[in-house]
Structure formats: structure tokens, C-alpha cells
Scaffold this motif. Structure first.
Motif, PDB file in Angstrom:
ATOM      1  N   LEU A   1     -11.831 -10.624  10.719  1.00 35.69           N
ATOM      2  CA  LEU A   1     -10.914 -10.882   9.590  1.00 35.69           C
ATOM      3  C   LEU A   1     -10.656  -9.643   8.754  1.00 35.69           C
ATOM      4  N   LEU A   2     -11.430  -8.550   8.801  1.00 33.66           N
ATOM      5  CA  LEU A   2     -11.539  -7.473   8.085  1.00 33.66           C
ATOM      6  C   LEU A   2     -10.286  -6.929   8.063  1.00 33.66           C
ATOM      7  N   PRO A   3      -9.405  -6.298   7.325  1.00 34.80           N
ATOM      8  CA  PRO A   3      -8.373  -5.591   7.627  1.00 34.80           C
ATOM      9  C   PRO A   3      -8.676  -4.063   8.071  1.00 34.80           C
ATOM     10  N   GLU A   4      -7.643  -3.659   8.834  1.00 34.26           N
ATOM     11  CA  GLU A   4      -8.001  -2.215   9.186  1.00 34.26           C
ATOM     12  C   GLU A   4      -7.741  -1.437   7.915  1.00 34.26           C
ATOM     13  N   HIS A   5      -6.734  -1.732   7.142  1.00 29.81           N
ATOM     14  CA  HIS A   5      -6.546  -0.750   5.964  1.00 29.81           C
ATOM     15  C   HIS A   5      -6.890  -1.655   4.686  1.00 29.81           C
ATOM     16  N   PRO A   6      -7.626  -1.095   3.898  1.00 25.57           N
ATOM     17  CA  PRO A   6      -7.857  -1.831   2.536  1.00 25.57           C
ATOM     18  C   PRO A   6      -6.584  -2.099   1.765  1.00 25.57           C
ATOM     19  N   GLU A   7      -5.720  -1.409   2.041  1.00 26.89           N
ATOM     20  CA  GLU A   7      -4.238  -1.602   1.163  1.00 26.89           C
ATOM     21  C   GLU A   7      -3.616  -2.923   1.628  1.00 26.89           C
ATOM     22  N   GLU A   8      -3.922  -3.311   2.767  1.00 27.78           N
ATOM     23  CA  GLU A   8      -3.370  -4.672   3.207  1.00 27.78           C
ATOM     24  C   GLU A   8      -3.893  -5.788   2.377  1.00 27.78           C
ATOM     25  N   LEU A   9      -5.215  -5.750   1.974  1.00 25.55           N
ATOM     26  CA  LEU A   9      -5.847  -6.633   1.130  1.00 25.55           C
ATOM     27  C   LEU A   9      -5.164  -6.719  -0.112  1.00 25.55           C
ATOM     28  N   PHE A  10      -5.047  -5.623  -0.574  1.00 27.54           N
ATOM     29  CA  PHE A  10      -4.496  -5.470  -1.927  1.00 27.54           C
ATOM     30  C   PHE A  10      -3.163  -5.933  -1.789  1.00 27.54           C
ATOM     31  N   ILE A  11      -2.229  -5.615  -1.005  1.00 26.64           N
ATOM     32  CA  ILE A  11      -0.982  -6.118  -0.767  1.00 26.64           C
ATOM     33  C   ILE A  11      -0.799  -7.419  -0.701  1.00 26.64           C
ATOM     34  N   GLY A  12      -1.899  -8.226   0.292  1.00 29.89           N
ATOM     35  CA  GLY A  12      -1.904  -9.802   0.380  1.00 29.89           C
ATOM     36  C   GLY A  12      -2.235 -10.506  -0.916  1.00 29.89           C
ATOM     37  N   ILE A  13      -3.033  -9.757  -1.810  1.00 28.05           N
ATOM     38  CA  ILE A  13      -3.439 -10.511  -2.935  1.00 28.05           C
ATOM     39  C   ILE A  13      -2.202 -10.271  -3.978  1.00 28.05           C
TER      40      ILE A  13
END
Length: 176
Positions: free
Chosen positions: A10-22
Motif C-alpha cells: 500500500l506504500l505509494p511509489e511517490h510520496p507526493e501521491e500520499l500528500f495529494i490523496g490527503i
């Protein structure tokens, strides 16, 4: 980044995806809280009012139906009383009609009886007249044979017949 390593696949490949998801989650939550939830609440309140209004209408209709039922029962009671009164009146009228018919029958039978008596008296008078004529003729013939002379004279024969009948009437039936 240790806590993120435990996410595995479940770890996104790019940390920006986590930020954009939030950020997108916060935007969707904000839009849902400001637009969608109030509309749902308004629709819920509207339906609640409709249901409450329907319940009130149903209660009013039930009260109206109860009033109509009570009125119907009162009318039914009145109608039963009226029917009972009409039956009693009909019985009284029937008794009066029967009494009237009996009186008419009595009067009719009395009239028929008096007519029959009058007819019998008339027939008796006719029979007496016929018998007098026949007895007179027989008496004249017999008297002519006894006396030895003819009683062809009507006046003489009538006097002889009248005298004979008067003698018969003057003697009681047992002595004749």
C-alpha cells in the motif's frame, strides 16, 4: 520513513501521491460537509414533515371517520325507532281495518238476511195465493159435486171459496 515501510504494497511509489490523496480527501470531505450533507438533511427534514403531515392527516381522517361512524349509528338508531313506530302504526291500522271489515261483513250479512227474509215472505205470499187459487178451484169443484149444482158463476164461486178459507183459518190446525 519507518512507519511508511510497514504499509507494504500500500506504500505509494511517490510520496507526493500520499500528500495529494490527503488533500483530495479533505476537499471531498469539505464539499460533502458543506453541500451534500445539508441537502440530505434538508431532504430528510422535508420527508419528516411530509410523514408528520401524513400522520396528522391520517389522524384527522380517523377522527372524521369516527364522527361519521357515530353519526351513522345515531341515524341507524333513529331509523330503527322510526321503523318500530311505523310497524306499530301499521298494526294499529290493520286492527282498525279488520274491525271495519268485520262491521261491514256484519252489515252485509244483515242486509242479505233481511233481503232473504223479504224474498221468502214474497215467495210465501205467492205460494199462499197460488194455494188459495188451487184450493179454491178444488173446493168449488168439490162443492159443486156435493151440492149437485154447477158453481160456474165466478162471483158465487169466489164467495164460496172465501167462506171456505175463512172457516179453515178460524179453526186451529189441530181441530181441522
Amino acid at each position: 520513513m519507518l512507519p511508511l515501510e510497514g504499509l507494504g504494497p500500500l506504500l505509494p511509489e511517490h510520496p507526493e501521491e500520499l500528500f495529494i490523496g490527503i488533500v483530495l480527501f479533505v476537499i471531498i470531505w469539505f464539499v460533502a460537509a458543506k453541500v451534500v450533507v445539508p441537502r440530505f438533511e434538508a431532504m430528510y427534514a422535508e420527508r419528516t414533515e411530509e410523514i408528520q403531515g401524513g400522520i396528522e392527516k391520517a389522524e384527522a381522517a380517523q377522527a372524521e371517520a369516527d364522527a361519521a361512524r357515530d353519526e351513522y349509528r345515531a341515524q341507524l338508531t333513529t331509523a330503527r325507532d322510526e321503523a318500530s313506530r311505523i310497524r306499530e302504526d301499521a298494526k294499529a291500522q290493520g286492527s282498525a281495518i279488520i274491525a271495519d271489515m268485520r262491521q261491514q261483513a256484519t252489515e252485509e250479512s244483515s242486509r242479505l238476511l233481511s233481503n232473504a227474509k223479504a224474498q221468502i215472505d214474497a215467495e210465501r205470499a205467492t205460494a199462499v195465493t197460488q194455494l188459495r187459487t188451487e184450493v179454491g178451484g178444488l173446493a168449488t169443484t168439490l162443492a159443486g159435486r156435493i151440492i149437485g149444482e154447477s158453481l160456474d158463476d165466478d162471483a158465487r164461486a169466489a164467495r164460496t171459496v172465501d167462506r171456505f178459507i175463512a172457516d179453515l183459518e178460524s179453526h186451529p190446525a189441530g181441530q181441522a
